[in-house]
Design an enzyme around this catalytic site. Structure first.
Site, PDB file in Angstrom:
ATOM      1  N   ASP A  34     -16.343  -5.484  10.505  1.00  0.00           N
ATOM      2  CA  ASP A  34     -15.743  -5.504  11.847  1.00  0.00           C
ATOM      3  C   ASP A  34     -14.529  -6.442  11.948  1.00  0.00           C
ATOM      4  OD1 ASP A  34     -17.980  -3.912  12.591  1.00  0.00           O
ATOM      5  OD2 ASP A  34     -19.173  -5.701  12.967  1.00  0.00           O
ATOM      6  N   GLU A 207     -17.696   3.399  19.900  1.00  0.00           N
ATOM      7  CA  GLU A 207     -17.920   1.958  20.015  1.00  0.00           C
ATOM      8  C   GLU A 207     -16.667   1.241  19.518  1.00  0.00           C
ATOM      9  OE1 GLU A 207     -21.245   0.884  17.524  1.00  0.00           O
ATOM     10  OE2 GLU A 207     -20.406   1.833  15.762  1.00  0.00           O
TER      11      GLU A 207
END
Ligand code: FUB
Length: 453
Positions: A34, A207
């Site tokens: 991420d 997301e």
């Protein structure tokens, strides 16, 4: 190639300083996911999340186990510094300190402070997003006592518009992407939470949103599981609160890692795309590693699709160990290919195999682009190589083409063990060149890296 299960399980849980590279993946010695990249004070900073193998006592043996956050920085996108842990699940007052739930974060700068946004489980198990504040991008960060009121969800992205207005976007409960304006204090909402209107043509989980601005247009991008795994798609609009018009995919879905998560940043006139993959742990996809690619735009501002590479970004000094298995181009795959280094260390990386089969008469080669030979003369060329007895031969380095100028010819006397074979540099190069490594004679050689001294 698949890794042994034991290799993934034996992976290092946490470390203060880890090796990092210009090639993909960027970080070795720890898992990272991420990546949220930002430029602060003329330097690239990456705020990833931190995967670890499930520790004893984890409630989540098969899923993500994410205990803390590190921040990494680099000036040249080759040498990365690990500034260590900036936020730890055990040290945030509102976080369940055994939940290993510190998922995708983001960071930005306003009014002389750095604001780090991170999701985690509260003590009652619900997701919330909190803030930790620092005077410098590398910390120390002080977490707020409580998460941001009214923000329930994961994957925050903090975007600051040219007029200084901050916007927070995240994935709210029910897999819906939302956006809200923040107050000047950066820790409270200043507007309604609005569902992002993005007209993506089909359903599928979304997301990890990211927002950036270029030439007056707002770009809103996010992972989208349209089919089997997540691709990264994007929309464009004229307002950070939307609406946004769907424009297509930046990165297609891949086969090995279910998640992908990205950020986009401009650094020294070049745009970059950061994302993750499970390169160092093929056994499963919850121990991931961050990567980067160049990102380019079409005339009309739309983004050119990106294909993941091993080579990644950055210029590699010739005096470093050059991991040629992170190649930019490769010859006939029957005669040269890349394999995983099977050792107890999950971060041992890859090697290139050169094989002369059936008296193949064409060059057997691999190219590694963007090597900086500097301005000083280099005396020695080295290859870290394994060739079994009976397989003696030669490795050659050429400049800019398979048949380009001969930089060095290194005799390799077969030994049945890894060795550093070396030879004098025949042609002095200055500045940045593409390096071609060939095996003009020999039978089977494994090459881990090459280097100049
Ligand atoms: O890293 C945990 C979660 O997986 C992130 O929050 C998502 O974006 C996905 O990458």
């Amino acid at each position: 190639m698949k890794l042994d299960k034991t290799i993934c399980i034996a992976a290092i849980a946490a470390s203060a300083a880890v090796p990092a590279f210009a090639e993909n993946p960027l970080i070795s010695g720890a898992f990272s996911a991420d990546p949220s990249a930002h430029v602060f004070n003329g330097r690239m900073y990456v705020f990833p999340s931190h995967d670890i193998p499930a520790p004893a006592g984890s409630r989540n043996k098969k899923g993500f186990n994410m205990p803390d956050y590190h921040v990494y920085s680099s000036e040249n996108l080759f040498d990365w510094t690990d500034h260590g842990v900036i936020v730890d699940q055990e040290k945030v007052p509102w976080v369940d300190g055994k939940s290993y739930s510190m998922w995708a974060p983001d960071c930005n700068y306003k009014n002389g402070k750095y604001y780090f946004y991170f999701p985690a489980h509260q003590k009652d198990g619900r997701n919330a997003i909190g803030v930790a504040i620092a005077d410098k991008p590398e910390g120390p960060y002080v977490p707020q006592e409580k998460p941001i009121p009214g923000v329930n969800g994961i994957d925050p992205c903090i975007f600051i518009d040219d007029d200084g207005t901050p916007y927070l976007t995240w994935q709210a409960q029910g897999n819906v992407l939302v956006v809200a304006r923040l107050k000047d204090n950066m820790v409270e909402l200043d507007s309604e939470v609005v569902t992002v209107n993005h007209n993506v043509p089909r359903n599928g989980l979304k997301e990890g949103p990211f927002m950036f601005k270029r030439n007056g247009k707002y770009y809103y991008s996010f992972p989208w599981c349209e089919r089997q795994t997540e691709c990264i798609c994007y929309c464009m609009g004229d307002n950070p609160m939307g609406p946004f018009e769907y424009k297509g995919k930046i990165m297609e879905q891949n086969t090995d890692c279910w998640t992908n998560h990205h950020s986009v940043v401009e650094y020294k006139g070049q745009w970059y795309f950061f994302y993750h993959h499970n390169d160092y742990c093929r056994e499963h996809d919850v121990n991931r590693s961050i990567c980067a690619e160049y990102l380019t735009f079409n005339e009309d501002g739309t983004i050119k699709p990106i294909v993941p590479t091993q080579r990644g970004v950055g210029i590699t000094p010739a005096t470093n160990r050059i991991q040629i298995d992170r190649y930019s181009a490769i010859g006939d795959p029957n005669h040269v290919w890349v394999e995983y280094n099977r050792t107890e260390d999950p971060f041992a990386g890859w090697k290139t195999v050169f094989r002369n089969k059936d008296n193949y008469r064409r060059p057997i080669w691999i190219e590694y682009d963007r090597v900086d030979f500097g301005e000083k003369d280099l005396s020695t060329a080295i290859v870290h190589v394994f060739a079994r007895v009976g397989g003696s031969g030669t490795i050659e380095f050429h400049a800019d083409a398979v048949d380009g100028e001969l930089i060095a010819r290194i005799p390799v006397v077969a030994k049945d063990e890894w060795q550093d074979a070396s030879a004098a540099v025949l042609k002095q190069l200055k500045g940045v060149h593409n390096l071609f490594v060939t095996m003009p004679d020999g039978v089977l050689m494994h090459v881990d890296w090459v280097q100049f001294k």
